[in-house]
Design a protein around this motif. Sequence first.
Motif, PDB file in Angstrom:
ATOM      1  N   LYS A   2       0.956  -1.760   0.289  1.00 54.47           N
ATOM      2  CA  LYS A   2       0.189  -0.309  -0.372  1.00 54.47           C
ATOM      3  C   LYS A   2       0.714   0.989   0.251  1.00 54.47           C
ATOM      4  O   LYS A   2       2.036   1.336   0.150  1.00 54.47           O
ATOM      5  N   ILE A   3       0.288   2.506  -0.431  1.00 52.72           N
ATOM      6  CA  ILE A   3       0.805   3.773  -0.409  1.00 52.72           C
ATOM      7  C   ILE A   3       0.617   5.121   0.216  1.00 52.72           C
ATOM      8  O   ILE A   3      -1.170   4.638   0.538  1.00 52.72           O
ATOM      9  N   THR A   4       0.690   5.093   1.195  1.00 51.81           N
ATOM     10  CA  THR A   4       0.474   6.861   2.304  1.00 51.81           C
ATOM     11  C   THR A   4       1.250   7.805   1.821  1.00 51.81           C
ATOM     12  O   THR A   4       2.230   7.636   1.563  1.00 51.81           O
ATOM     13  N   MET A   5       0.377   8.906   1.441  1.00 54.49           N
ATOM     14  CA  MET A   5       0.628  10.291   0.423  1.00 54.49           C
ATOM     15  C   MET A   5       0.872  11.055   2.037  1.00 54.49           C
ATOM     16  O   MET A   5      -0.763  11.608   2.657  1.00 54.49           O
ATOM     17  N   LEU A   6       1.751  10.963   1.957  1.00 60.46           N
ATOM     18  CA  LEU A   6       2.014  11.861   3.759  1.00 60.46           C
ATOM     19  C   LEU A   6       1.984  13.446   3.132  1.00 60.46           C
ATOM     20  O   LEU A   6       1.484  14.237   2.545  1.00 60.46           O
ATOM     21  N   GLY A   7       1.869  13.763   1.834  1.00 63.10           N
ATOM     22  CA  GLY A   7       1.860  14.926   0.954  1.00 63.10           C
ATOM     23  C   GLY A   7       2.127  15.026  -0.715  1.00 63.10           C
ATOM     24  O   GLY A   7       2.344  13.815  -1.222  1.00 63.10           O
ATOM     25  N   THR A   8       1.137  16.119  -0.716  1.00 62.60           N
ATOM     26  CA  THR A   8       0.008  15.787  -2.681  1.00 62.60           C
ATOM     27  C   THR A   8       0.511  17.004  -3.435  1.00 62.60           C
ATOM     28  O   THR A   8       0.434  17.081  -4.368  1.00 62.60           O
ATOM     29  N   GLY A   9       1.284  18.433  -2.748  1.00 61.63           N
ATOM     30  CA  GLY A   9       1.448  19.558  -3.616  1.00 61.63           C
ATOM     31  C   GLY A   9       2.822  19.816  -3.987  1.00 61.63           C
ATOM     32  O   GLY A   9       4.035  18.909  -3.239  1.00 61.63           O
ATOM     33  N   ASN A  10       2.579  20.667  -4.405  1.00 58.73           N
ATOM     34  CA  ASN A  10       4.187  21.368  -5.032  1.00 58.73           C
ATOM     35  C   ASN A  10       4.964  22.234  -3.887  1.00 58.73           C
ATOM     36  O   ASN A  10       4.630  22.618  -2.913  1.00 58.73           O
ATOM     37  N   GLU A  15      -2.585  24.937   1.936  1.00 56.01           N
ATOM     38  CA  GLU A  15      -3.240  24.169   2.476  1.00 56.01           C
ATOM     39  C   GLU A  15      -2.977  22.748   2.205  1.00 56.01           C
ATOM     40  O   GLU A  15      -3.867  21.652   2.375  1.00 56.01           O
ATOM     41  N   CYS A  16      -1.214  21.768   1.407  1.00 64.19           N
ATOM     42  CA  CYS A  16      -1.868  20.640   1.721  1.00 64.19           C
ATOM     43  C   CYS A  16      -0.074  20.554   2.421  1.00 64.19           C
ATOM     44  O   CYS A  16       0.639  22.309   1.944  1.00 64.19           O
ATOM     45  N   TYR A  17       1.161  19.402   2.473  1.00 65.71           N
ATOM     46  CA  TYR A  17       2.400  19.367   2.207  1.00 65.71           C
ATOM     47  C   TYR A  17       2.819  19.509   1.024  1.00 65.71           C
ATOM     48  O   TYR A  17       1.922  18.684   0.304  1.00 65.71           O
ATOM     49  N   ASN A  18       3.381  19.307   1.140  1.00 65.47           N
ATOM     50  CA  ASN A  18       4.210  19.280   0.170  1.00 65.47           C
ATOM     51  C   ASN A  18       4.632  17.775  -0.599  1.00 65.47           C
ATOM     52  O   ASN A  18       4.359  16.780   0.198  1.00 65.47           O
ATOM     53  N   THR A  19       4.758  17.010  -2.034  1.00 68.99           N
ATOM     54  CA  THR A  19       4.281  15.820  -1.598  1.00 68.99           C
ATOM     55  C   THR A  19       6.189  14.618  -1.626  1.00 68.99           C
ATOM     56  O   THR A  19       6.839  15.360  -1.582  1.00 68.99           O
ATOM     57  N   CYS A  20       5.258  13.874  -0.691  1.00 68.98           N
ATOM     58  CA  CYS A  20       6.943  12.812  -0.165  1.00 68.98           C
ATOM     59  C   CYS A  20       5.231  11.679  -0.109  1.00 68.98           C
ATOM     60  O   CYS A  20       4.057  12.220   0.184  1.00 68.98           O
ATOM     61  N   PHE A  21       5.732  10.884  -0.097  1.00 63.01           N
ATOM     62  CA  PHE A  21       5.113   8.947   0.568  1.00 63.01           C
ATOM     63  C   PHE A  21       5.935   8.217   0.936  1.00 63.01           C
ATOM     64  O   PHE A  21       6.730   8.262   0.915  1.00 63.01           O
ATOM     65  N   VAL A  22       4.530   7.242   1.485  1.00 64.42           N
ATOM     66  CA  VAL A  22       5.537   6.118   1.914  1.00 64.42           C
ATOM     67  C   VAL A  22       4.901   5.022   1.493  1.00 64.42           C
ATOM     68  O   VAL A  22       3.764   4.044   1.328  1.00 64.42           O
ATOM     69  N   LEU A  29       9.095  -0.470   5.568  1.00 61.94           N
ATOM     70  CA  LEU A  29       8.431   1.044   4.924  1.00 61.94           C
ATOM     71  C   LEU A  29       9.529   1.412   4.047  1.00 61.94           C
ATOM     72  O   LEU A  29      11.277   1.473   4.260  1.00 61.94           O
ATOM     73  N   PHE A  30       9.440   1.708   2.765  1.00 64.45           N
ATOM     74  CA  PHE A  30      10.303   2.985   2.066  1.00 64.45           C
ATOM     75  C   PHE A  30       9.562   4.410   2.105  1.00 64.45           C
ATOM     76  O   PHE A  30       8.224   4.720   1.092  1.00 64.45           O
ATOM     77  N   LEU A  31      10.190   5.393   2.790  1.00 61.42           N
ATOM     78  CA  LEU A  31       9.808   6.702   2.460  1.00 61.42           C
ATOM     79  C   LEU A  31      10.636   7.652   1.240  1.00 61.42           C
ATOM     80  O   LEU A  31      11.814   6.998   0.933  1.00 61.42           O
ATOM     81  N   VAL A  32       9.689   8.486   0.488  1.00 62.63           N
ATOM     82  CA  VAL A  32       9.939   9.035  -0.534  1.00 62.63           C
ATOM     83  C   VAL A  32      10.287  10.596  -0.765  1.00 62.63           C
ATOM     84  O   VAL A  32       8.968  11.160  -0.237  1.00 62.63           O
ATOM     85  N   ASP A  33      10.937  10.847  -0.407  1.00 66.12           N
ATOM     86  CA  ASP A  33      11.234  12.621  -0.016  1.00 66.12           C
ATOM     87  C   ASP A  33      10.483  12.083   1.359  1.00 66.12           C
ATOM     88  O   ASP A  33       9.673  11.900   2.033  1.00 66.12           O
ATOM     89  N   GLY A  34      11.112  14.009   1.416  1.00 59.97           N
ATOM     90  CA  GLY A  34      10.603  14.666   2.399  1.00 59.97           C
ATOM     91  C   GLY A  34       9.457  15.635   3.213  1.00 59.97           C
ATOM     92  O   GLY A  34       9.753  16.105   4.227  1.00 59.97           O
ATOM     93  N   GLY A  35       9.633  16.236   2.059  1.00 58.43           N
ATOM     94  CA  GLY A  35       8.971  17.564   2.137  1.00 58.43           C
ATOM     95  C   GLY A  35      10.015  18.856   2.709  1.00 58.43           C
ATOM     96  O   GLY A  35      11.030  18.404   2.616  1.00 58.43           O
TER      97      GLY A  35
END
Length: 266
Positions: A2-10, A15-22, A29-35
């Motif tokens: 599964k994927i958890t979108m921690l952030g979806t924004g530019n 109004e949301c967090y910068n794009t990063c996901f697990v 667990l594999f974290l991609v980027d950190g915002g």
Amino acid sequence: MKITMLGTGNATVTECYNTCFVLHDGAKLFLVDGGGGNTLLRRLKLAGIDWKNVRDIFVTHKHIDHLLGIIWMMRMICQNMSRGNYEGEARVYGHDEVISILCDMAKTLLGAKEAACIGEGLKLITAGDGEEREIIGRKVSFFDIRSTKAKQFGFSMELDGGGKLTCCGDEPYNECERKYAEGSRWLLHEAFCLHSQAEIFRPYEKHHSTVKDACELAERLNVENLILYHTEDKNIKNRRELYTEEGKRYYRGRLYVLDDMEVIEL
């Protein structure tokens, strides 16, 4: 998985967090980027993810909305290692420029005891273009997206049943990525804004795509499932509806416009 979108924004969203996901594979667990900051730690907590269990991290490039959250992870890991509160090792992957920056930041910003953990318990691993690694028990291939702004890597991960998940970073697809992206079961691709609002947000000046662009690409590459991210936030309240409506005109697969903290099965 599964994927958890921690952030979806530019980069400039509020109004949301910068794009990063697990990416989750059971307990792995594999974290991609950190915002862009320590909001990453808050997002992990809200997602029910203990940061100590995140042992593999990938940083796509040096832009601050992707990189700065990672220094907070490094601080937490190294601080707890130095105090004897962290068992085992953790790994951060990135291309040579990213790894060099993280090393310099650790030496400059972390205390001497914490910085001493770099290279020991916390491994900073340089990934090469086309290099394969085993991460969370799956084969991952890193690739240079040939950015003209800042050197940036994407990755493709093998999934069960012979499929693959491909992340194209936060810039438009480049033909050099075809062997990784084509036929992906899941493709993660940026969509800065609606094509109908391109004159407002000017994505092409920033080297970004519209929803229409990303969806036409996914259709052309025979992608089964497309996740759009790295968007503007002015349409955040009805972003899913608007982006889906536009995207479905150009893409016949399953289209996902996810909100921050949303979790889906892969």
